[in-house]
Every structure is written in C-alpha cells, then in structure tokens.
Design an enzyme around this catalytic site. Structure first.
Site, PDB file in Angstrom:
ATOM      1  N   ARG A 156       0.732  -1.140   0.069  1.00 52.51           N
ATOM      2  CA  ARG A 156       0.114   0.002   0.046  1.00 52.51           C
ATOM      3  C   ARG A 156       0.880   1.321  -0.110  1.00 52.51           C
ATOM      4  NH1 ARG A 156      -2.663  -4.068   2.524  1.00 52.51           N
ATOM      5  NH2 ARG A 156      -4.945  -4.021   1.866  1.00 52.51           N
ATOM      6  N   HIS A 181      -0.882  -2.530  -4.719  1.00 48.26           N
ATOM      7  CA  HIS A 181      -0.487  -3.435  -5.641  1.00 48.26           C
ATOM      8  C   HIS A 181      -0.287  -2.759  -6.977  1.00 48.26           C
ATOM      9  CE1 HIS A 181      -0.084  -6.314  -2.713  1.00 48.26           C
ATOM     10  NE2 HIS A 181      -1.395  -6.973  -2.535  1.00 48.26           N
ATOM     11  N   HIS A 255       2.662 -12.990  -5.410  1.00 44.22           N
ATOM     12  CA  HIS A 255       1.621 -13.051  -4.578  1.00 44.22           C
ATOM     13  C   HIS A 255       1.060 -14.505  -4.493  1.00 44.22           C
ATOM     14  CE1 HIS A 255      -1.876 -11.602  -2.120  1.00 44.22           C
ATOM     15  NE2 HIS A 255      -1.282 -10.412  -2.195  1.00 44.22           N
ATOM     16  N   ASP A 331      -1.724  -9.563   8.496  1.00 43.52           N
ATOM     17  CA  ASP A 331      -1.587  -9.092   7.082  1.00 43.52           C
ATOM     18  C   ASP A 331      -0.794  -7.854   7.452  1.00 43.52           C
ATOM     19  OD1 ASP A 331      -1.977  -8.120   4.580  1.00 43.52           O
ATOM     20  OD2 ASP A 331      -4.184  -7.578   4.710  1.00 43.52           O
ATOM     21  N   GLU A 394       4.942 -12.587   1.113  1.00 46.59           N
ATOM     22  CA  GLU A 394       5.307 -11.677  -0.172  1.00 46.59           C
ATOM     23  C   GLU A 394       6.357 -10.956   0.295  1.00 46.59           C
ATOM     24  OE1 GLU A 394       1.752  -9.414  -0.591  1.00 46.59           O
ATOM     25  OE2 GLU A 394       0.921 -10.863   0.721  1.00 46.59           O
TER      26      GLU A 394
HETATM   27  C1  GAL Z   1      -2.345  -8.546   0.309  1.00 47.63           C
HETATM   28  C2  GAL Z   1      -2.658  -7.483   0.962  1.00 47.63           C
HETATM   29  C3  GAL Z   1      -4.050  -7.782   1.526  1.00 47.63           C
HETATM   30  C4  GAL Z   1      -5.142  -8.009   0.614  1.00 47.63           C
HETATM   31  C5  GAL Z   1      -4.561  -9.274  -0.181  1.00 47.63           C
HETATM   32  C6  GAL Z   1      -5.295  -9.535  -1.679  1.00 47.63           C
HETATM   33  O1  GAL Z   1      -1.137  -8.435  -0.277  1.00 47.63           O
HETATM   34  O2  GAL Z   1      -1.686  -7.261   2.334  1.00 47.63           O
HETATM   35  O3  GAL Z   1      -4.599  -6.550   2.660  1.00 47.63           O
HETATM   36  O4  GAL Z   1      -5.453  -6.932  -0.101  1.00 47.63           O
HETATM   37  O5  GAL Z   1      -3.121  -8.757  -0.716  1.00 47.63           O
HETATM   38  O6  GAL Z   1      -6.704  -9.634  -1.326  1.00 47.63           O
END
Ligand code: GAL
Length: 437
Positions: A156, A181, A255, A331, A394
């Site tokens: 973010r 992203h 991802h 997260d 990630e």
């Molecule tokens: C992650 C992110 C989460 C969510 C996910 C996709 O990388 O940190 O908050 O957005 O991707 O659903």
C-alpha cells in the site's frame, strides 16, 4: 513452431555427470512467444497448438500451451493471447506459470510419502484470473492477486500520494483511500513477453514487461525482467530486475498463496510457520504502517520459532493492540533479521510433511493469512476457498515506504538497476527424523 533445447553434455566423469548426461535432455516446446504474438495476435493464436513433449522419466523440461486470450485493457488496450508454461524437474516438482501477470498457477510437490499435490491457490483457467484481477464481483473475495507478479509498487501507498524531489505524485486509489499493488490494471494483469530456456540443472521462464511513463500516476518508464527458475533441488527461484527513465519508486513481489496440504483442502491453522524477524510494522485501520518498528516478543506476531498459524490468530487485544482486528488476521510486514540472501520463513504441514523454506534479498515479508477469502472462488481442486485456506509470504520492502523516510528506500533512479531475488524451496520433514530443510 516448436524447437527442442538440449542441454550441453558434461564431460566430467563423475557419476552425477553421467546421470545428468543421460537425463538432462531438457525438451522445450514453445508456442509462438508472446512477443511474436503481439505483432499478429489473431493469426498467431490460431497457429497455436498444444505441444506435448515426450521425454524420458526424470528429465528437466519446460513446455508451453496456448491458454486463451486476455481481453483488451489499459495500458495497451489490445487483446492478447496468453500461454501456460509447465516447468518440471526430476524430483516430482512441477510449476505452471502463465505470462498473464506472470501468475504461478500451480506448484506440484511431493509429500513425505511421495504423493504429489498442488500447494498453490489459483484458478483452473485464464478466465478465472481475468475476472478476479480486473472485475471481481462485489461482495466476494475481491481481487486476490493469486500467484501474480506485483508491481510497480507492491503493497500500500497511503492516500495514493507520495513525493519525490519536491514533486507530489497522485495515484489511483483502488483500496479504500490507498493505492494497493500498483493500482488498477497493474503488473498482475499484463501479458508479459516470455522466453523459456533450459540449462543442465534448471529450467527458466524469463518474463519482461515495460510499464509506461505516467501509467497509474508513477513517473518514469520502467523496464522489468522477472525470471522464474525451477532447479533440481525443488526450489523455485524468482529473480527481479528493473530500470527506469525517471526517478520513481519500485517494490516487486510475488503473490502466491500456499496451502502445504494442497489447495482447496481447508484452512491452514494447523500448519506451522516460523518467520526470521524480531519485529514487525504495526498499521493503522487502513493497513498503513504507523512508522513504528515494534518487537514481536510477547505478541501474536512472534513467529521466531515454529508455531501453528492458527494458535494466536484470534487474539484481539494487548500488548500489540487490536492489530489482528484491524486486519482480520495476519496481514502485516515483518522486518527480517539479517541482510543479503537470508532465510525469511519456514512453513511446515505436519500431516503431509511438506516444508517450504523462503529465502530473500528483500528486507521484509508480508505474511497474509487469506483473511478476505469468503468462499466464492473455486480452485482447480473443485473446492471453494474460505478465510485462511491459504497464506502468502510476499517478500518485499515495507508498505508505504515512499512516505516513511525511516524505512529502507524504494527509490529507483535512472542509471541504477533494481535487483531482488526470492527462493521458495520445498522439502519434506521425515516423520520423527527432524526437518528436511
Ligand atoms: C495482500 C494485502 C491484503 C489483501 C490481499 C489481496 O497483499 O496485504 O490486504 O489486499 O493482498 O486480497
């Protein structure tokens, strides 16, 4: 339209070399490359046919097959064909990767008894990815980014804004007030040029994509190279590099969601995780780091020794505050110990014995426990994905680094080359004989 690549025979007289000479005839069947296809998409896609390569047991191979057409979307606004590449080694590991978003579609690895399963969440066909990445249904799991390459800025950026050298850049906000992203139609939705190759001990898929100057608000044209390599020791290497024409920010990751018991087999609460980090970056309610770097000791974020992912995931309160409430689970970015290429995490499924060791040159890892999966997506197994049915590791720079001067920098200037490497290595823990990693 296909050619076979044979690895050079090794003259060394050791047994290993003889075995390699006998088995490493890495066969390569390549449909029209994405690069060629771009110039004449219609006729190329018709000339595609499924190429099956016959090879002896245990050889390294990379093959390709056509995998449908990606509808036109920004920035190219041109429909393009995609391919699915299958990388296999002599030790029962197979990885399937599409040049749509550089998505790792599946990772097949053996358990301690030699039973092979797909341990990566995903979709059975291209359409599943296109819908999820570009038009996810309201009220569902949203964009999952399953398996994809994430860029130009993974994670973010607060309020879709950052400044470089006094100029403020404004980005599309695609995640509440944030840019997530890379914004909409980012790296994960692009058709990358693909070049397969084979060496004596590995097979590789090199992917390239040029992100236009100004696209999604980021300055500079960025030329990206991402190379996936499958080695004989059951490791998937991901090597990234990038250059820019103007000063910009960059943060690249992959991802993939893992479930070491097999995708679609239920939640990962019983799978064990260790993260090589003494501290993490807590967030505000928008999942933007507060800027603090907080010790994990005495909190649910303490993964310094192997523990079940589910052990502390329901913890709501002190001493770390309501972090697990804000994020609906884990997260967060962990601040990795050490520098250079180092162990980031070890995950293990006690029942199958599958072990995943993650190594990276990156300073952080976002461990995400699949919090937003709500049971509306169906994987190749035919089963749905519900909350915590997979987890991501990630490897990356910290979230919102462009707005946090104390975090390691994500700035990239013209003349510099950004490089980054991550290794996902699979093994099995033999029942009672310790860990095979
Ligand atoms: C992650 C992110 C989460 C969510 C996910 C996709 O990388 O940190 O908050 O957005 O991707 O659903």
């Amino acid at each position: 339209m296909h050619h076979a690549l044979h690895s050079p025979r090794r003259s060394a007289s050791v047994v290993l070399a003889l075995v390699l000479a006998a088995t490493v005839a890495a066969a390569l069947a390549v449909g029209a490359s994405a690069r060629a296809s771009r110039s004449n998409h219609r006729s190329k896609s018709r000339s595609h046919s499924v190429q099956k390569v016959v090879h002896g047991a245990g050889v390294l191979s990379i093959t390709s097959q056509p995998w449908g057409t990606v509808p036109a979307h920004p920035p190219l606004n041109q429909a393009l064909p995609a391919s699915l590449y299958t990388l296999s080694n002599a030790h029962q590991m197979t990885v399937k990767i599409t040049n749509y978003g550089g998505v790792v579609q599946s990772i097949w690895v053996p358990d301690r008894r030699g039973h092979v399963k797909d341990v990566a969440l995903g979709f059975p066909d291209l359409q599943g990815y296109v819908t999820d990445f570009t038009n996810p249904p309201a009220g569902g799991s949203g964009d999952t980014y399953f398996g994809a390459i994430i860029g130009r800025y993974a994670n973010r950026i607060a309020n879709g804004k950052f400044a470089l050298d006094g100029t403020v850049y404004t980005l599309p906000q695609n995640n509440g007030p944030n840019t997530l992203h890379g914004g909409p139609d980012a790296y994960n939705t692009q058709v990358w040029n693909a070049t397969p190759s084979a060496g004596p001990h590995s097979v590789s898929l090199k992917l390239t994509y040029t992100d236009p100057d100004g696209y999604n608000g980021f300055p500079g044209q960025v030329s990206n190279v991402v190379t996936y390599t499958l080695t004989q020791d059951n490791a998937l290497h991901i090597d990234y590099s990038a250059t820019t024409t103007k000063s910009t920010v960059i943060n690249l990751t992959n991802h993939t969601y893992f479930n070491l018991a097999g995708e679609g087999s239920g939640d990962v609460f019983g799978q064990l995780l260790q993260i090589n980090a003494d501290s993490f970056t807590p967030t505000n309610a928008n999942l933007i780091p507060t800027g603090q770097i907080v010790p994990v000791a005495g909190t649910p974020f303490d993964f310094r020794t192997l523990k079940p992912i589910g052990r502390d995931i329901h913890s709501a309160g002190a001493p770390e505050g309501n972090q697990l409430v804000l994020a609906h689970g884990f997260d967060h970015n962990w601040v990795l110990n050490g520098s250079g290429m180092k162990l980031a995490a070890v995950a293990e499924d006690p029942s199958s014995g599958r072990v995943l060791s993650t190594y990276t040159t990156e300073p952080g890892v976002q461990f995400y426990s699949g919090n937003f999966l709500v049971g509306d997506l169906v994987g190749p197994s035919g089963n749905t994905y519900r909350q915590s049915d997979g987890f991501t590791l990630e490897t990356q720079h910290y979230p919102d680094s462009p707005n946090e001067s104390t975090f390691p920098t994500t700035r990239l200037d013209p003349g510099q080359t950004f490089t980054s490497s991550t290794i996902y290595k699979f093994a099995t823990a033999g029942g009672g004989h310790g860990h095979g990693h």
